[in-house]
Design a protein around this motif. Structure first.
Motif, short mmCIF file in Angstrom:
data_model
loop_
_atom_site.label_atom_id
_atom_site.label_comp_id
_atom_site.label_asym_id
_atom_site.label_seq_id
_atom_site.Cartn_x
_atom_site.Cartn_y
_atom_site.Cartn_z
N HIS A 96 -10.87 -8.24 1.38
CA HIS A 96 -12.11 -8.89 2.96
C HIS A 96 -11.23 -9.99 3.27
CE1 HIS A 96 -13.62 -4.49 2.74
NE2 HIS A 96 -13.42 -5.11 0.81
N SER A 97 -10.55 -10.95 3.08
CA SER A 97 -9.76 -12.18 4.19
C SER A 97 -8.57 -12.22 4.59
CB SER A 97 -10.33 -13.22 2.28
OG SER A 97 -9.59 -12.65 1.75
N ARG A 98 -8.95 -13.52 5.37
CA ARG A 98 -7.59 -14.05 5.90
C ARG A 98 -6.74 -15.35 5.04
NH1 ARG A 98 -6.18 -14.16 12.29
NH2 ARG A 98 -5.20 -15.89 11.86
N VAL A 99 -5.37 -15.07 4.56
CA VAL A 99 -4.87 -16.97 3.79
C VAL A 99 -3.37 -16.60 5.39
CG1 VAL A 99 -4.34 -16.62 2.36
CG2 VAL A 99 -5.43 -15.03 1.96
N THR A 100 -3.76 -18.36 5.37
CA THR A 100 -2.77 -18.57 6.51
C THR A 100 -2.43 -19.65 5.68
OG1 THR A 100 -4.09 -18.12 7.95
CG2 THR A 100 -2.87 -19.51 8.17
N PHE A 101 -0.80 -19.39 6.07
CA PHE A 101 0.08 -20.71 5.15
C PHE A 101 0.47 -21.32 6.31
CE2 PHE A 101 -0.59 -18.02 1.64
CZ PHE A 101 -1.02 -19.11 0.64
N ASP A 102 0.97 -22.53 6.71
CA ASP A 102 0.74 -23.27 8.04
C ASP A 102 2.14 -23.80 7.21
OD1 ASP A 102 2.04 -24.60 9.96
OD2 ASP A 102 0.51 -24.11 11.11
N PHE A 103 3.47 -23.90 7.37
CA PHE A 103 4.94 -24.65 6.77
C PHE A 103 5.26 -25.29 7.90
CE2 PHE A 103 4.53 -20.55 4.25
CZ PHE A 103 4.36 -20.85 3.13
N THR A 104 4.83 -25.17 8.85
CA THR A 104 4.99 -26.43 10.25
C THR A 104 5.05 -28.25 9.70
OG1 THR A 104 3.85 -25.51 11.55
CG2 THR A 104 4.93 -27.31 12.72
N ASP A 105 4.06 -28.70 8.87
CA ASP A 105 4.44 -29.94 9.08
C ASP A 105 4.07 -30.14 6.31
OD1 ASP A 105 4.33 -31.51 11.31
OD2 ASP A 105 2.09 -30.85 11.37
N ALA A 106 4.97 -29.03 6.09
CA ALA A 106 4.16 -28.83 5.03
C ALA A 106 5.45 -29.48 4.49
CB ALA A 106 4.89 -27.40 3.99
N VAL A 107 5.23 -30.35 3.37
CA VAL A 107 6.51 -30.38 2.09
C VAL A 107 7.75 -29.30 1.27
CG1 VAL A 107 7.84 -32.26 1.08
CG2 VAL A 107 5.57 -33.24 2.43
N ILE A 108 8.97 -28.69 1.66
CA ILE A 108 9.56 -27.80 1.12
C ILE A 108 10.39 -29.10 -0.60
CG2 ILE A 108 11.30 -26.10 1.54
CD1 ILE A 108 8.68 -25.84 3.57
N THR A 109 9.91 -28.49 -1.34
CA THR A 109 10.38 -28.71 -2.19
C THR A 109 10.96 -27.80 -3.01
OG1 THR A 109 8.11 -27.99 -3.63
CG2 THR A 109 7.71 -30.10 -3.15
N SER A 110 11.16 -25.90 -2.67
CA SER A 110 12.44 -25.86 -2.96
C SER A 110 12.87 -24.78 -2.11
CB SER A 110 11.92 -24.77 -4.83
OG SER A 110 12.76 -23.63 -4.59
N VAL B 129 -6.28 -6.49 -0.87
CA VAL B 129 -7.21 -5.03 0.38
C VAL B 129 -7.50 -5.74 0.84
CG1 VAL B 129 -8.48 -3.34 -0.94
CG2 VAL B 129 -7.15 -4.74 -2.89
N HIS B 130 -7.57 -4.91 1.94
CA HIS B 130 -8.17 -4.92 3.29
C HIS B 130 -8.19 -6.84 4.03
CE1 HIS B 130 -9.79 -1.43 3.72
NE2 HIS B 130 -10.55 -0.86 2.37
N SER B 131 -6.85 -7.09 3.37
CA SER B 131 -6.43 -8.63 4.12
C SER B 131 -5.41 -8.98 5.71
CB SER B 131 -6.88 -9.84 3.17
OG SER B 131 -7.76 -9.47 1.65
N LEU C 10 0.09 -4.40 -0.69
CA LEU C 10 -1.22 -4.17 -0.09
C LEU C 10 -1.42 -3.36 0.02
CD1 LEU C 10 1.65 -5.74 3.11
CD2 LEU C 10 0.51 -6.77 0.84
N LEU C 11 -2.41 -3.24 0.24
CA LEU C 11 -3.51 -2.24 0.54
C LEU C 11 -4.76 -2.10 1.67
CD1 LEU C 11 -4.18 0.51 -0.46
CD2 LEU C 11 -6.14 -0.57 -1.98
N HIS C 12 -4.25 -1.39 3.19
CA HIS C 12 -4.61 -1.99 4.46
C HIS C 12 -4.74 -2.99 4.37
CE1 HIS C 12 -6.40 2.24 4.51
NE2 HIS C 12 -7.02 2.59 3.22
N GLY D 185 -13.48 -12.26 0.93
CA GLY D 185 -14.17 -12.74 2.35
C GLY D 185 -13.98 -14.15 2.70
N GLY D 186 -14.34 -13.86 3.69
CA GLY D 186 -13.95 -15.60 4.35
C GLY D 186 -12.23 -15.81 4.69
N ARG D 187 -12.18 -17.18 4.37
CA ARG D 187 -10.72 -17.57 5.09
C ARG D 187 -10.23 -18.73 4.39
NH1 ARG D 187 -9.87 -18.11 11.54
NH2 ARG D 187 -11.25 -15.99 11.87
N TYR D 188 -8.66 -19.01 4.08
CA TYR D 188 -8.44 -19.82 2.76
C TYR D 188 -7.67 -20.05 4.33
CZ TYR D 188 -5.83 -22.47 -0.21
OH TYR D 188 -4.49 -23.41 -1.09
N VAL D 189 -7.07 -21.01 4.07
CA VAL D 189 -5.49 -21.98 5.23
C VAL D 189 -5.06 -23.54 4.32
CG1 VAL D 189 -5.41 -23.17 7.63
CG2 VAL D 189 -7.08 -21.74 7.58
#
Length: 179
Positions: A98-112, A122-124, A169-171, A77-81
């Motif tokens: 039943h949630s939304r997960v966001t990974f923004d790589f725009t300013d991220a430090v890429i280590t690999s 499920v339903h996400s 991924l399910l729904h 449930g809810g969001r993770y950003v």
């Protein structure tokens, strides 16, 4: 590595750990591109822990502590950003319902150069925000009533980051956005 004997033989994992630390330090502006190349070459051919320790001796401990092997995200449930300046590990595990997960790589430090994201969704919705030099590979995904919408080209010559998506991924949806 400071607790270990410097004469002990280095493993592949020891070398990989130092390579990650060097990439983070370069991303922070602590190493020039030439110095990074030189240290990476030395790290990959190092035979002992002492040789590896010399490569990071002049770097702050915080840079070494910020590189994690795995990021685990459990969201029900809810969001993770994850956005802004964050250190991208080599692997991320996402378990969501039943949630939304966001990974923004725009300013991220890429280590690999390669990031593996293992999913049980499920339903996400998984949203990946990036630039043109990021490639997403979905060959490892198993989906049921799911949608995958990608904008990246799998034939990019030398991507800054290759994301390998695997799992189930399910729904659920995987959406890529560009900045």
């Amino acid at each position: 590595m400071s607790n270990e004997q410097p004469g002990l033989r280095a493993s592949h994992q020891d070398r990989d750990r130092v390579v990650d630390v060097l990439r983070v330090a370069a991303g922070d502006g602590r190493l020039s591109a030439d110095e990074l190349d030189s240290r990476l070459e030395t790290a990959l051919s190092a035979q002992t822990l002492g040789e590896l320790a010399e490569l990071t001796a002049d770097l702050p401990v915080t840079a070494m502590a910020q590189v994690k092997d795995v990021l685990v995200v459990e969201q029900h449930g809810g969001r993770y950003v994850r956005e802004g300046r964050w250190y991208v590990p080599a692997r991320i595990e996402v378990r969501s319902q039943h949630s939304r997960v966001t990974f923004d790589f725009t300013d991220a430090v890429i280590t690999s150069g390669v990031l593996r994201i293992e999913t049980e969704m499920v339903h996400s919705k998984l949203v990946i925000v990036g630039a043109q030099d990021i490639v997403i590979d979905t060959d490892g995904l198993s989906s049921t009533y799911a949608k995958v919408k990608l904008r990246s080209k799998s034939h990019v010559g030398d991507p800054r980051l290759r994301i390998e998506l695997a799992g189930t991924l399910l729904h659920a949806k995987v959406i890529e956005k560009r900045r």
